[in-house]
Write a protein that holds these residues in place. Structure first.
Motif, PDB file in Angstrom:
ATOM      1  N   SER A  60       0.833  -1.202   0.000  1.00 17.99           N
ATOM      2  CA  SER A  60       0.000   0.000   0.000  1.00 17.99           C
ATOM      3  C   SER A  60       0.870   1.255   0.000  1.00 17.99           C
ATOM      4  O   SER A  60       2.020   1.236   0.451  1.00 17.99           O
ATOM      5  CB  SER A  60      -0.907   0.020   1.234  1.00 17.99           C
ATOM      6  OG  SER A  60      -0.135   0.258   2.410  1.00 17.99           O
ATOM      7  N   VAL A  61       0.300   2.354  -0.490  1.00 14.39           N
ATOM      8  CA  VAL A  61       0.984   3.636  -0.458  1.00 14.39           C
ATOM      9  C   VAL A  61       1.312   4.011   0.984  1.00 14.39           C
ATOM     10  O   VAL A  61       2.421   4.450   1.288  1.00 14.39           O
ATOM     11  CB  VAL A  61       0.139   4.727  -1.154  1.00 14.39           C
ATOM     12  CG1 VAL A  61       0.704   6.117  -0.887  1.00 14.39           C
ATOM     13  CG2 VAL A  61       0.053   4.459  -2.650  1.00 14.39           C
ATOM     14  N   GLU A  62       0.355   3.820   1.877  1.00 15.81           N
ATOM     15  CA  GLU A  62       0.582   4.177   3.290  1.00 15.81           C
ATOM     16  C   GLU A  62       1.697   3.331   3.903  1.00 15.81           C
ATOM     17  O   GLU A  62       2.519   3.843   4.654  1.00 15.81           O
ATOM     18  CB  GLU A  62      -0.707   4.037   4.100  1.00 15.81           C
ATOM     19  CG  GLU A  62      -1.701   5.151   3.842  1.00 15.81           C
ATOM     20  CD  GLU A  62      -1.149   6.542   4.126  1.00 15.81           C
ATOM     21  OE1 GLU A  62      -0.452   6.751   5.146  1.00 15.81           O
ATOM     22  OE2 GLU A  62      -1.410   7.440   3.311  1.00 15.81           O
ATOM     23  N   PRO A  79      15.603   6.040   8.327  1.00 18.60           N
ATOM     24  CA  PRO A  79      14.372   6.827   8.415  1.00 18.60           C
ATOM     25  C   PRO A  79      14.574   8.191   7.759  1.00 18.60           C
ATOM     26  O   PRO A  79      15.631   8.793   7.898  1.00 18.60           O
ATOM     27  CB  PRO A  79      14.149   6.969   9.921  1.00 18.60           C
ATOM     28  CG  PRO A  79      15.510   6.869  10.514  1.00 18.60           C
ATOM     29  CD  PRO A  79      16.293   5.960   9.605  1.00 18.60           C
ATOM     30  N   TRP A  80      13.571   8.663   7.060  1.00 14.63           N
ATOM     31  CA  TRP A  80      13.632   9.978   6.427  1.00 14.63           C
ATOM     32  C   TRP A  80      12.732  10.987   7.121  1.00 14.63           C
ATOM     33  O   TRP A  80      12.618  12.133   6.683  1.00 14.63           O
ATOM     34  CB  TRP A  80      13.270   9.855   4.945  1.00 14.63           C
ATOM     35  CG  TRP A  80      14.375   9.213   4.186  1.00 14.63           C
ATOM     36  CD1 TRP A  80      14.540   7.876   3.953  1.00 14.63           C
ATOM     37  CD2 TRP A  80      15.509   9.858   3.616  1.00 14.63           C
ATOM     38  NE1 TRP A  80      15.704   7.657   3.254  1.00 14.63           N
ATOM     39  CE2 TRP A  80      16.309   8.854   3.035  1.00 14.63           C
ATOM     40  CE3 TRP A  80      15.927  11.167   3.527  1.00 14.63           C
ATOM     41  CZ2 TRP A  80      17.503   9.146   2.373  1.00 14.63           C
ATOM     42  CZ3 TRP A  80      17.104  11.450   2.879  1.00 14.63           C
ATOM     43  CH2 TRP A  80      17.879  10.447   2.312  1.00 14.63           C
ATOM     44  N   ARG A  81      12.086  10.562   8.220  1.00 13.86           N
ATOM     45  CA  ARG A  81      11.262  11.485   9.000  1.00 13.86           C
ATOM     46  C   ARG A  81      12.180  12.609   9.487  1.00 13.86           C
ATOM     47  O   ARG A  81      13.280  12.374   9.928  1.00 13.86           O
ATOM     48  CB  ARG A  81      10.623  10.750  10.174  1.00 13.86           C
ATOM     49  CG  ARG A  81       9.556  11.551  10.880  1.00 13.86           C
ATOM     50  CD  ARG A  81       8.888  10.748  11.983  1.00 13.86           C
ATOM     51  NE  ARG A  81       8.201   9.556  11.520  1.00 13.86           N
ATOM     52  CZ  ARG A  81       6.981   9.538  10.982  1.00 13.86           C
ATOM     53  NH1 ARG A  81       6.323  10.657  10.822  1.00 13.86           N
ATOM     54  NH2 ARG A  81       6.449   8.396  10.615  1.00 13.86           N
ATOM     55  N   GLY A  82      11.730  13.813   9.389  1.00 14.04           N
ATOM     56  CA  GLY A  82      12.573  14.949   9.722  1.00 14.04           C
ATOM     57  C   GLY A  82      13.146  15.596   8.468  1.00 14.04           C
ATOM     58  O   GLY A  82      13.389  16.790   8.435  1.00 14.04           O
ATOM     59  N   SER A  86       5.084  13.803   5.768  1.00 13.07           N
ATOM     60  CA  SER A  86       4.228  12.647   5.460  1.00 13.07           C
ATOM     61  C   SER A  86       3.670  12.761   4.051  1.00 13.07           C
ATOM     62  O   SER A  86       3.585  11.768   3.324  1.00 13.07           O
ATOM     63  CB  SER A  86       3.081  12.549   6.472  1.00 13.07           C
ATOM     64  OG  SER A  86       3.589  12.257   7.742  1.00 13.07           O
ATOM     65  N   GLU A  87       3.318  13.969   3.657  1.00 16.61           N
ATOM     66  CA  GLU A  87       2.798  14.200   2.302  1.00 16.61           C
ATOM     67  C   GLU A  87       3.848  13.855   1.252  1.00 16.61           C
ATOM     68  O   GLU A  87       3.544  13.207   0.244  1.00 16.61           O
ATOM     69  CB  GLU A  87       2.373  15.664   2.154  1.00 16.61           C
ATOM     70  CG  GLU A  87       1.879  16.014   0.765  1.00 16.61           C
ATOM     71  CD  GLU A  87       1.582  17.500   0.619  1.00 16.61           C
ATOM     72  OE1 GLU A  87       1.792  18.006  -0.502  1.00 16.61           O
ATOM     73  OE2 GLU A  87       1.155  18.147   1.585  1.00 16.61           O
TER      74      GLU A  87
END
Length: 102
Positions: A60-62, A79-82, A86-87
Motif C-alpha cells: 500500500s501507499v501508506e 528513516p527519512w522522518r525529519g 508525510s505528504e
C-alpha cells in the motif's frame, strides 16, 4: 570499490540538486540520488530491493510511506522522518507504485 565511489559521488551531488527546482523536482532528485544509491539508479535493486511498480504491487501507499519515514530496523534503510513530510513520503510512494518519473 567502483560502486562505493559512485554512491559517494551521488551523495555529494544531493545538496546541489536539493537547492534547485520545484519541491517535486527536489523529491525526484532525492529519490534518484539518495534512494538510487542503494536501490539502484534505475530503481531495479542493488543493496536494497527493486522499487519498480511490479515489485511494489502488493504494497500500500501508506505502508510504503511509513517505511520511507521510519526506515526498517536492522537494515540499511534509514528513516527519512525529519527530512520529508508525510505528504512527501506518500507522494514518493505513489509515484514509485506508478513508475517513478524519469
Amino acid at each position: 570499490m567502483i560502486h562505493f565511489a559512485v554512491a559517494v559521488l551521488a551523495l555529494l551531488c544531493v545538496p546541489v540538486l536539493a537547492r534547485a527546482g520545484t519541491p517535486r523536482a527536489k523529491l525526484i532528485a532525492l529519490v534518484r540520488q539518495d534512494c538510487g544509491s542503494c536501490h539502484g539508479l534505475t530503481l531495479k535493486g542493488g543493496l536494497g530491493p527493486a522499487l519498480l511498480p511490479q515489485d511494489l504491487a502488493g504494497k500500500s501507499v501508506e505502508g510504503l510511506a511509513t517505511i520511507i519515514l521510519d526506515g526498517v530496523p536492522s537494515t540499511p534503510m534509514p528513516p527519512w522522518r525529519g527530512e520529508l513530510s508525510s505528504e512527501d513520503a506518500r507522494w514518493i510512494a505513489q509515484k514509485l507504485k506508478e513508475g517513478f518519473p524519469q
